[in-house]
Design a protein around this motif. Sequence first.
Motif, PDB file in Angstrom:
ATOM      1  N   HIS A 134      23.278 -51.448 -22.136  1.00 24.09           N
ATOM      2  CA  HIS A 134      24.410 -52.102 -22.805  1.00 24.09           C
ATOM      3  C   HIS A 134      25.589 -51.134 -22.825  1.00 24.09           C
ATOM      4  O   HIS A 134      25.420 -49.961 -23.188  1.00 24.09           O
ATOM      5  CB  HIS A 134      24.026 -52.508 -24.232  1.00 24.09           C
ATOM      6  CG  HIS A 134      22.900 -53.503 -24.275  1.00 24.09           C
ATOM      7  ND1 HIS A 134      23.073 -54.833 -24.000  1.00 24.09           N
ATOM      8  CD2 HIS A 134      21.583 -53.343 -24.538  1.00 24.09           C
ATOM      9  CE1 HIS A 134      21.926 -55.456 -24.110  1.00 24.09           C
ATOM     10  NE2 HIS A 134      20.993 -54.578 -24.429  1.00 24.09           N
ATOM     11  N   PRO A 135      26.787 -51.598 -22.468  1.00 27.07           N
ATOM     12  CA  PRO A 135      27.960 -50.715 -22.381  1.00 27.07           C
ATOM     13  C   PRO A 135      28.535 -50.364 -23.752  1.00 27.07           C
ATOM     14  O   PRO A 135      29.576 -50.865 -24.166  1.00 27.07           O
ATOM     15  CB  PRO A 135      28.944 -51.533 -21.542  1.00 27.07           C
ATOM     16  CG  PRO A 135      28.575 -52.953 -21.816  1.00 27.07           C
ATOM     17  CD  PRO A 135      27.096 -52.959 -22.064  1.00 27.07           C
ATOM     18  N   THR A 136      27.808 -49.534 -24.457  1.00 23.77           N
ATOM     19  CA  THR A 136      28.271 -49.047 -25.757  1.00 23.77           C
ATOM     20  C   THR A 136      28.395 -47.534 -25.659  1.00 23.77           C
ATOM     21  O   THR A 136      28.017 -46.930 -24.670  1.00 23.77           O
ATOM     22  CB  THR A 136      27.266 -49.415 -26.868  1.00 23.77           C
ATOM     23  OG1 THR A 136      26.002 -48.836 -26.546  1.00 23.77           O
ATOM     24  CG2 THR A 136      27.129 -50.920 -27.012  1.00 23.77           C
ATOM     25  N   THR A 137      28.930 -46.922 -26.687  1.00 25.21           N
ATOM     26  CA  THR A 137      29.013 -45.466 -26.729  1.00 25.21           C
ATOM     27  C   THR A 137      28.189 -44.966 -27.899  1.00 25.21           C
ATOM     28  O   THR A 137      28.531 -45.278 -29.037  1.00 25.21           O
ATOM     29  CB  THR A 137      30.481 -45.001 -26.886  1.00 25.21           C
ATOM     30  OG1 THR A 137      31.243 -45.587 -25.837  1.00 25.21           O
ATOM     31  CG2 THR A 137      30.589 -43.501 -26.804  1.00 25.21           C
ATOM     32  N   PRO A 138      27.111 -44.248 -27.674  1.00 22.69           N
ATOM     33  CA  PRO A 138      26.482 -43.985 -26.375  1.00 22.69           C
ATOM     34  C   PRO A 138      25.820 -45.256 -25.864  1.00 22.69           C
ATOM     35  O   PRO A 138      25.579 -46.200 -26.629  1.00 22.69           O
ATOM     36  CB  PRO A 138      25.433 -42.912 -26.702  1.00 22.69           C
ATOM     37  CG  PRO A 138      25.076 -43.161 -28.130  1.00 22.69           C
ATOM     38  CD  PRO A 138      26.340 -43.660 -28.788  1.00 22.69           C
ATOM     39  N   PRO A 139      25.499 -45.307 -24.561  1.00 22.10           N
ATOM     40  CA  PRO A 139      24.886 -46.516 -24.008  1.00 22.10           C
ATOM     41  C   PRO A 139      23.553 -46.821 -24.689  1.00 22.10           C
ATOM     42  O   PRO A 139      22.762 -45.924 -24.960  1.00 22.10           O
ATOM     43  CB  PRO A 139      24.661 -46.171 -22.532  1.00 22.10           C
ATOM     44  CG  PRO A 139      25.542 -45.004 -22.261  1.00 22.10           C
ATOM     45  CD  PRO A 139      25.717 -44.283 -23.553  1.00 22.10           C
TER      46      PRO A 139
END
Length: 139
Positions: free
Chosen positions: A89-94
């Motif tokens: 999933h493209p989050t920070t962090p992934p």
Amino acid sequence: MSDAYTRVPSVLTHRLPRPVPADELAACPVGEVFRRMGDKWSMLLVVLLGSGPHRYGELHRAVEGISQRMLTRTLRGLETDGLVWREVHPTTPPAVEYGLTPLGLTLLEPLSALADWAVRHEAEIGEARSRHGGARAPR
């Protein structure tokens, strides 16, 4: 064998050559599955993922004693075999999530049958081991 006994286990329907050639044994798809499921962590991870998708951190916390390296290696192996899917999933962090593929889901029934058999015969196996000096199967 009597005529009344008609349920021949599928493992007995194929006659193995004697001796079993080493290359045939190495290429056997059944052996491959047993090697994968017989390692220390794969069966446990398949069972955990059988209840639904899990994030990497959830799996790591759910399995006491597994290192991050071994969890990653085992999940990659299950993914390579087509039993587990992985989604980043493209989050920070992934965030990375894992679940069973349709093929992986079909493995739950035979694993359940094997687990049920082991629980049903645990006492008999323990008694047999006691008669043979308490030796455990090698790990």
